[in-house]
Design a protein around this motif. Structure first.
Motif, mmCIF file in Angstrom:
data_model
loop_
_atom_site.group_PDB
_atom_site.id
_atom_site.type_symbol
_atom_site.label_atom_id
_atom_site.label_comp_id
_atom_site.label_asym_id
_atom_site.label_seq_id
_atom_site.Cartn_x
_atom_site.Cartn_y
_atom_site.Cartn_z
ATOM 1 N N ARG A 1 12.906 10.570 -11.898
ATOM 2 C CA ARG A 1 13.625 11.526 -11.051
ATOM 3 C C ARG A 1 13.202 11.414 -9.593
ATOM 4 O O ARG A 1 14.015 11.624 -8.698
ATOM 5 N N GLU A 2 11.934 11.134 -9.359
ATOM 6 C CA GLU A 2 11.444 11.079 -7.986
ATOM 7 C C GLU A 2 11.271 9.651 -7.487
ATOM 8 O O GLU A 2 11.238 9.426 -6.285
ATOM 9 N N ALA A 3 11.124 8.696 -8.377
ATOM 10 C CA ALA A 3 10.954 7.282 -8.001
ATOM 11 C C ALA A 3 9.865 7.134 -6.947
ATOM 12 O O ALA A 3 10.088 6.662 -5.836
ATOM 13 N N THR A 4 8.647 7.525 -7.318
ATOM 14 C CA THR A 4 7.536 7.528 -6.366
ATOM 15 C C THR A 4 7.261 6.151 -5.784
ATOM 16 O O THR A 4 7.008 6.007 -4.586
ATOM 17 N N ALA A 5 7.301 5.107 -6.609
ATOM 18 C CA ALA A 5 7.043 3.765 -6.080
ATOM 19 C C ALA A 5 8.120 3.339 -5.096
ATOM 20 O O ALA A 5 7.842 2.629 -4.130
ATOM 21 N N LEU A 6 9.349 3.778 -5.318
ATOM 22 C CA LEU A 6 10.410 3.485 -4.355
ATOM 23 C C LEU A 6 10.168 4.224 -3.054
ATOM 24 O O LEU A 6 10.406 3.683 -1.966
ATOM 25 N N ALA A 7 9.672 5.457 -3.133
ATOM 26 C CA ALA A 7 9.333 6.194 -1.919
ATOM 27 C C ALA A 7 8.208 5.496 -1.161
ATOM 28 O O ALA A 7 8.214 5.454 0.083
ATOM 29 N N LEU A 8 7.249 4.934 -1.878
ATOM 30 C CA LEU A 8 6.191 4.158 -1.222
ATOM 31 C C LEU A 8 6.780 2.933 -0.526
ATOM 32 O O LEU A 8 6.435 2.621 0.622
ATOM 33 N N ALA A 9 7.663 2.220 -1.220
ATOM 34 C CA ALA A 9 8.297 1.039 -0.625
ATOM 35 C C ALA A 9 9.088 1.411 0.620
ATOM 36 O O ALA A 9 9.077 0.683 1.620
ATOM 37 N N ALA A 10 9.767 2.540 0.559
ATOM 38 C CA ALA A 10 10.571 2.979 1.710
ATOM 39 C C ALA A 10 9.695 3.337 2.901
ATOM 40 O O ALA A 10 10.166 3.304 4.048
ATOM 41 N N ALA A 11 8.432 3.678 2.647
ATOM 42 C CA ALA A 11 7.508 4.026 3.730
ATOM 43 C C ALA A 11 6.786 2.813 4.299
ATOM 44 O O ALA A 11 5.986 2.943 5.228
ATOM 45 N N ASP A 12 7.052 1.629 3.758
ATOM 46 C CA ASP A 12 6.390 0.392 4.154
ATOM 47 C C ASP A 12 7.272 -0.334 5.167
ATOM 48 O O ASP A 12 8.405 -0.718 4.858
ATOM 49 N N SER A 13 6.757 -0.543 6.363
ATOM 50 C CA SER A 13 7.541 -1.180 7.432
ATOM 51 C C SER A 13 7.373 -2.701 7.471
ATOM 52 O O SER A 13 7.848 -3.349 8.412
#
Length: 281
Positions: A90-102
């Motif tokens: 539901r939250e896709a935490t690893a995707l949120a981490l990836a999205a925070a990676d520049s």
């Protein structure tokens, strides 16, 4: 029951004492697409011999390494005794981490049976997000996907980051590959048998235990992030793994006040800047 992430926290609504008549439905695919779009990560499907795996990727340079993020166990269990019919997080935490990676090259890799429609994944079965979620079949499929990802920047290598149960997969992949430059885990399940004992749940004989691969990774730079507020995978799990891997290259960083399913993404840009090296390098 096997260890399946959060207990009861995955229930979508509360009806009881508050008299709520309906549930709030979360469109998990739409949520993931929105996360990916904000970071210019494009959704795709990577087909392996066993599963079709969902990925989100941004490759802008073929002369730079690739950061590969591996999702956690997702919505694996509805309750202590009832498996979910769909493990998509539901939250896709690893995707949120990836999205925070520049970084210029970032790829997010979902686990088998997450996000991809079951009709496109005829081999999906509940065992692959419960007792067999770290099985050789799963690891082989994820490794095939990693081959496809690594080919997009040939010879540059991959830096692997795994969240929760994705940390176990990250370890098992790193132990099989020769192109992994570094390993990071976030609230990682780095000892499935040990974690299951903590929660007094059944062992997983169909799964591999990541701590069994620790010694083979003794020369790989690695950093394992854990939190003093994590009641699902407490810091002792990472510390035990680092001890088995050897402290020259395996380090543990305990952060404050982030629950297992908390806002790791907010802290991630700063955590990602911490160097991952071996002592003396």
């Amino acid at each position: 029951m096997t260890f399946g992430g959060r207990i009861f926290a995955a229930i979508a609504c509360v009806i009881a004492m508050f008299g709520i008549a309906g549930c709030v439905t979360v469109d998990r695919n739409a949520h993931a697409d929105a996360l990916g779009a904000r970071a210019h990560l494009q959704r795709e499907t990577l087909r392996t011999g066993m599963f079709a795996l969902t990925a989100y990727s941004r490759i802008t340079r073929n002369d730079a390494p690739i950061h590969v993020y591996i999702e956690g166990d997702g919505f694996a269990w509805v309750s202590r005794s009832e498996p979910s019919l769909d493990p998509t997080p539901r939250e896709a935490t690893a995707l949120a981490l990836a999205a925070a990676d520049s970084s210029p090259n970032v790829v997010y890799l979902a686990r088998p049976c997450q996000f991809t429609p079951m009709a496109d994944n005829p081999r999906c079965d509940m065992r692959y997000w419960t007792g067999a979620r770290f099985s050789p079949d799963v690891v082989a499929s994820m490794n095939e996907a990693m081959d496809a990802i690594a080919s997009r920047a040939p010879g540059r290598g991959v830096d692997v980051i795994g969240y929760s149960g994705g940390g176990a997969i990250a370890v098992l992949l790193a132990a099989r590959r020769r192109d992994v430059r570094s390993l990071r885990t976030v609230a990682g399940n780095l000892g499935s048998e040990y974690v299951n004992r903590i929660h007094d749940v059944s062992p997983m004989p169909a799964s591999l235990d990541p701590i069994d691969a620790a010694a083979s990774l003794g020369e790989l730079p690695q950093l394992h992030f854990t939190s003093d507020a994590d009641r699902v995978v407490p810091p002792a799990v990472a510390q035990r793994f680092a001890g088995a891997a050897g402290t020259r290259c395996a380090r543990v960083r305990v952060v404050a006040d982030i629950a297992h399913d908390g806002d790791w993404a907010r802290a991630w840009p700063a955590l990602l800047r911490i160097p991952v090296t071996c002592n003396g390098d």
